[in-house]
Design a protein around this motif. Structure first.
Motif, PDB file in Angstrom:
ATOM      1  N   SER A   1      -0.098  -2.737  -9.726  1.00 44.92           N
ATOM      2  CA  SER A   1      -1.168  -1.741  -9.562  1.00 44.92           C
ATOM      3  C   SER A   1      -2.199  -2.239  -8.535  1.00 44.92           C
ATOM      4  N   ALA A   2      -2.186  -3.536  -8.262  1.00 47.59           N
ATOM      5  CA  ALA A   2      -3.128  -4.113  -7.300  1.00 47.59           C
ATOM      6  C   ALA A   2      -2.503  -4.272  -5.910  1.00 47.59           C
ATOM      7  N   ILE A   3      -1.291  -3.776  -5.743  1.00 48.85           N
ATOM      8  CA  ILE A   3      -0.579  -3.939  -4.466  1.00 48.85           C
ATOM      9  C   ILE A   3      -0.423  -2.588  -3.761  1.00 48.85           C
ATOM     10  N   ARG A   4      -0.755  -2.601  -2.482  1.00 49.80           N
ATOM     11  CA  ARG A   4      -0.489  -1.423  -1.643  1.00 49.80           C
ATOM     12  C   ARG A   4       0.592  -1.796  -0.643  1.00 49.80           C
ATOM     13  N   VAL A   5       1.297  -0.783  -0.151  1.00 51.40           N
ATOM     14  CA  VAL A   5       2.389  -1.086   0.778  1.00 51.40           C
ATOM     15  C   VAL A   5       2.373  -0.129   1.961  1.00 51.40           C
ATOM     16  N   ALA A   6       2.670  -0.663   3.127  1.00 54.67           N
ATOM     17  CA  ALA A   6       2.864   0.166   4.322  1.00 54.67           C
ATOM     18  C   ALA A   6       4.269  -0.100   4.852  1.00 54.67           C
ATOM     19  N   VAL A   7       4.972   0.970   5.197  1.00 52.04           N
ATOM     20  CA  VAL A   7       6.304   0.846   5.789  1.00 52.04           C
ATOM     21  C   VAL A   7       6.219   1.356   7.223  1.00 52.04           C
ATOM     22  N   ASP A   8       6.597   0.499   8.152  1.00 53.55           N
ATOM     23  CA  ASP A   8       6.430   0.815   9.572  1.00 53.55           C
ATOM     24  C   ASP A   8       5.018   1.332   9.867  1.00 53.55           C
ATOM     25  N   GLN A   9       4.059   0.635   9.267  1.00 58.52           N
ATOM     26  CA  GLN A   9       2.631   0.867   9.524  1.00 58.52           C
ATOM     27  C   GLN A   9       2.080   2.201   9.014  1.00 58.52           C
ATOM     28  N   GLU A  10       2.807   2.782   8.043  1.00 56.39           N
ATOM     29  CA  GLU A  10       2.298   3.983   7.374  1.00 56.39           C
ATOM     30  C   GLU A  10       2.167   3.668   5.892  1.00 56.39           C
ATOM     31  N   LEU A  11       1.026   3.988   5.279  1.00 54.07           N
ATOM     32  CA  LEU A  11       0.874   3.805   3.840  1.00 54.07           C
ATOM     33  C   LEU A  11       1.923   4.623   3.099  1.00 54.07           C
ATOM     34  N   THR A  12       2.524   4.019   2.079  1.00 54.48           N
ATOM     35  CA  THR A  12       3.512   4.755   1.300  1.00 54.48           C
ATOM     36  C   THR A  12       3.504   4.189  -0.113  1.00 54.48           C
ATOM     37  N   ASP A  13       4.553   4.468  -0.911  1.00 57.48           N
ATOM     38  CA  ASP A  13       4.559   3.923  -2.269  1.00 57.48           C
ATOM     39  C   ASP A  13       5.819   3.109  -2.532  1.00 57.48           C
ATOM     40  N   MET A  14       5.944   2.627  -3.755  1.00 57.64           N
ATOM     41  CA  MET A  14       6.991   1.673  -4.094  1.00 57.64           C
ATOM     42  C   MET A  14       8.400   2.271  -4.026  1.00 57.64           C
ATOM     43  N   ASP A  15       8.485   3.591  -4.097  1.00 55.00           N
ATOM     44  CA  ASP A  15       9.797   4.243  -4.042  1.00 55.00           C
ATOM     45  C   ASP A  15      10.303   4.458  -2.617  1.00 55.00           C
TER      46      ASP A  15
END
Lengths: 150, 82, 150, 82
Positions: B50-64
């Motif tokens: 819940s304390a982790i954010r993620v970006a994929v190819d420099q776009e914010l997204t989610d764990m899925d």
């Protein structure tokens, strides 16, 4: 639209002066400036980390959204990274619009999104040592007010 | 091969700012499981998602988010700009 | 708290620079600047009349109310009167606070009240001749949003 | 004796910025009636009271405000500052 991510200090007055000048369709200019608080003298310094490459993209997307939502004639975002002393300026936004409502709303929108959606992280060195600034629930909550507004 | 980047205290806990990872994980969540299984410092960094954010190819997204064709994944705590 | 009612132009950048400087308990500075729009080139000039004596009192009362309502470290109001050309700056407000929410709310409050409760009247000379600017219902309505807010 | 001031189009319709008025009017509304009865230009300026704002001794007030002890009354249209 002018987006700058930089380590160097910026000249607030000169930037606003230039931003506001020579635009006879603009009736309203709003600026926001964020500064490092000294926390009652306990803060020694602040270090701002960012995600080069993504930072510029994220801010540009936020600014484009503001331009799409409100009648703006221009907007400006400058955000610094690196080590800053208390009293130093961290960042500024400025918005220009025919009318004040649009300029104010867009500036607040930019700030709310920059706060929680642009990849910056603040670390403070103070009396209690070194710690990462925690995000606030109220900052996340602030975003929801933009869900409804046109 | 995916470039995996870490920022702020995630970077400090894992002990490096970026690495190239050989993975066949299908999603961000699967990649986190792989990394956490590797070494304790990864498990520690990803202990509270819940304390982790993620970006994929420099776009914010989610764990899925899927990782097919992705070049860069970044993990970091909630942002504190402005 | 700095209130000025004057005929002369003011230096926006210098004023903001000075206002924001040297205050380590301030995390947020918001400014608003009002400029004369040229209305698509049809406006020749604007004349601002005011009520000497009452103007300063009315603005001071509005500013004192803002300081009482929000956690501000300072506020500034400069408002001009007399003849202005398109593109010229009419007025500015600036607010300083530990946190951005207070600085934004107080600046908007100041603007809403200056608009309808400070004794200024604008007269425009344009393509259709000379006319007094009519007050807008939305400006009066804008005041009601401050009824509930602390 | 009360100083009566006029601003913006109220001043233009009445044709002067200020005057000293000998009056025993008890309220602002009574003073407006007295002035309107004097001359057509006053009646014209005060024809639509919904368009008139009043300040007594430099404080905004309303038409019912008493004039006892008052030094200055000002009439003007809704303000358009900012």
């Amino acid at each position: 639209m002018d987006i700058r991510v930089q380590q160097a200090a910026f000249a607030l007055g000169q930037e606003l002066e230039r931003f506001a000048a020579g635009r006879p369709d603009t009736g309203a200019v709003v600026s926001f400036t964020g500064q490092v608080r000294d926390e009652g003298g306990t803060l020694a310094s602040m270090e701002i980390e960012h995600y080069p490459g993504m930072t510029e993209k994220a801010i540009s997307a936020i600014a484009a959204e503001a331009v799409a939502r409100w009648s703006l004639t221009d907007c400006l975002v400058i955000h610094r990274y690196g080590r800053l002393a208390p009293g130093e300026r961290i960042m500024m936004v400025a918005t220009a619009a025919p009318h004040r409502g649009d300029a104010f709303a867009a500036a607040e929108f930019l700030m709310d999104y920059l706060k929680s959606r642009a990849p910056f992280w603040k670390k403070e060195t103070g009396a209690d040592g070194v710690s990462w600034v925690a995000s606030k629930e109220e900052d996340e909550a602030a975003l929801t007010r933009w869900d409804r507004t046109p | 091969m995916i470039d995996v980047l870490y920022f702020a205290w995630v970077r400090e806990r894992i002990g490096l700012p970026r690495e190239r990872v050989e993975t066949s994980a299908a999603t961000v969540a699967a990649l986190i499981e792989e990394l956490s299984a590797r070494e304790e410092r990864y498990a520690a960094a990803f202990a509270d998602l819940s304390a982790i954010r993620v970006a994929v190819d420099q776009e914010l997204t989610d764990m899925d988010a899927p990782l097919q064709g992705v070049r860069e994944v970044a993990f970091f705590p909630p942002m504190t700009g402005g």
